[in-house]
Design a protein around this motif. Structure first.
Motif: not given
Lengths: 269, 272
Positions: B113, B115, B117-119
């Motif tokens: 993505f 952004k 989108n890691l946790v």
């Protein structure tokens, strides 16, 4: 510059109220004045009661220490009720919150049903639950613990669900994109994101439970509240003073611990 | 004739593409007559888009803002459901796949993505472990601490490939933008993807970090034969790092051309 200042006078200082808003305000004010009578507010009764307050307050000094150890034990029981009730309530709240969260519920009907149950648990007052459990399982701390569990579930499940709904959807979308299941999204993305807020809510629930567990004793649900009720009924205001001081120390201690833990958690989150 | 029209070859792209049942199993990705609009009966985001991506090819998807590039990519993985059309990975129909099959197929496709989108609160290694979620590792890939040894080693190898093995135990929210994007790529590599989509992967990065990410994609494409479809607004990236350029304009595929020998000026017609 002066021209601009004189040509623009700005909005009126006071706008005329709209008729509907004015009527609503007048209605609200009228209802409040009527409620003063309904609530039995009476300055004369307050003034005539002042000497009694003085007598009771004077009898509270010095606080009695003759039953200090049994009272201390009751305070400990009160805290244990609050702690156990909160922990079990929090554990039950987590799966309920998943089902109550709009972004995680498997079906809108499940979301609505669980929200309804949680609202019911929350809106029925804890004293009503305490009376119900005292009648069901008998007098004692177990009834109080059950009451706190129900009260905590009503409080925490709602706020946990909101914490989960506020979690950034991006990481969850990434997990779904790589073939993850709903449970994977909940455990890997939603829980880590919502955890600081959930711990914060749990600490508030513990504070609330400690205060609540004191009152529950008044209806027979165990703990220091029962001691307080007996002292007041026996006109032992000096013992009541000791109990009030103990409750003050307990509640203050839990609030301080809660604030300290919260500060550390928010610092790390 | 516009630059776009001159460039457009429309090979295998048009109204008369083969139906899904007759799709050749050779291409990594086949898209046939794919359409999507967000309002019933409204203006389609794109309409009747058809193209193939052979195994190992690197494809850049370009077009003006709102041309539907990201939506097209998301439709390919059914993150957004297309209104009509067919999608196939290595000949397997993706549109008809039900929940279980859809998960299995998604597990074979990486998606990076814009952004990342890691946790944020989890470690880099745990984030990479999540790439194994759909490969049968199950709950043991939720957190690196409980992961099977072999999977953990594999995650470390993926981090090694993106040059971040040293940061395995760092929290993801302590990384720079470029590092985060590398971790997101490592997470996708953990899937053993046959195909990788990247939706404006360098849009939020500074030029040096963006260049590094595109070099990484190029290396993966070259060394591993990874099929790559990436969205980009940077025409020089599209020409430098892709074998082929697809251009979306006015809801349709207006450009399908090899990137070799093209200049950014040739592609600007798409934005007129």
């Amino acid at each position: 510059m002066t021209d601009t200042a004189t040509s623009r006078s700005g909005p009126k200082r006071f706008a005329a109220p709209e008729p509907l808003k004015a009527a609503l305000f007048a209605g609200g004010l009228g209802f409040f004045l009527w409620s003063l009578a309904g609530a039995g507010v009476s300055i004369s009764e307050l003034i005539s009661g002042l000497p009694n307050m003085g007598v009771i307050a004077s009898e509270m000094v010095p606080p009695a220490t003759d039953r200090f150890l049994p009272m201390l034990w009751s305070v400990l029981t009160t805290f244990q009720m609050a702690l156990v009730g909160t922990v079990i309530g929090v554990v039950i709240s987590v799966p309920l919150a998943v089902l109550a969260a709009r972004n995680l519920a498997p079906h809108p009907l499940i979301h609505a049903a669980v929200r309804g149950i949680v609202s019911f648990l929350r809106t029925v007052p804890d004293l009503a639950w305490a009376l119900f459990f005292v009648a069901s399982v008998g007098l004692g701390p177990f009834a109080g613990t059950l009451t706190i569990i129900v009260d905590t579930v009503g409080f925490c499940a709602r706020f946990f669900a909101e914490n989960m709904e506020e979690a950034d959807p991006g990481p969850g979308e990434a997990i779904a994109t790589l073939g993850g299941r709903r449970i994977d999204i909940v455990v890997c993305c939603i829980f880590p994101a919502a955890l600081p807020a959930m711990i914060n809510t749990s600490l508030f629930a513990l504070e609330k439970a400690v205060r609540s567990s004191v009152v529950l004793g008044l209806v027979g649900a165990g703990g220091i509240g029962a001691e307080l009720a007996v002292s007041m009924e026996m006109f032992r205001y000096d013992q009541a003073a000791t109990i009030v001081l103990m409750i003050f120390v307990l509640v203050l201690g839990v609030e301080r611990f809660s604030s300290w833990s919260r500060g550390r958690l928010i610092g790390r989150a | 004739m516009t630059a776009v029209a001159r460039l457009a070859t429309f090979e295998g792209n048009g109204q008369d593409g083969p139906p899904a049942s007759s799709l050749s199993p050779t291409p990594a990705l086949q898209v046939r007559r794919l359409s999507k609009s967000f309002t019933a009966g409204g203006q389609p985001v794109f309409h009747d888009v058809t193209f193939d991506v052979p195994q190992g090819q690197s494809v850049a998807l370009i077009g003006a803002n709102g041309a539907g590039k990201s939506t097209l990519l998301r439709c390919c993985l059914r993150l957004v459901e297309p209104d009509s059309g067919d999608i196939a990975f290595h000949g397997t129909d993706f549109v008809a796949a039900r929940r279980q099959a859809l998960r299995r197929m998604r597990a074979r496709v990486g998606f990076v993505f814009q952004k990342h989108n890691l946790v944020p609160r989890l470690s880099v290694l745990t984030n990479v472990m999540h790439g194994a979620l759909a490969r049968g590792v199950g709950p043991r890939s939720w957190f690196q601490a409980i992961a099977p040894g072999a999977e953990r080693e594999k995650a470390m190898a993926c981090l090694e490939q993106v040059g971040l093995a040293d940061l395995a135990d760092r929290r993801a929210d302590r990384l720079s933008g470029g590092q985060s994007q590398r971790v997101a790529i490592a997470r996708s590599l953990m899937q053993d993807p046959e195909l990788m989509f990247a939706d404006e992967p360098v849009a939020s990065l500074d030029p040096a970090a963006g260049e590094g990410i595109m070099e990484l994609f190029a290396r993966l494409n070259h060394d591993r034969g990874l099929t790559l479809v990436f969205v980009s607004h940077q025409l020089d990236h599209a020409l430098r790092y892709a074998d082929r350029v697809l251009g979306l304009r006015e809801g349709g595929l207006a450009l399908d051309a090899a990137s070799a020998g093209r200049t950014p000026g040739c592609l600007r017609g798409l934005y007129d």
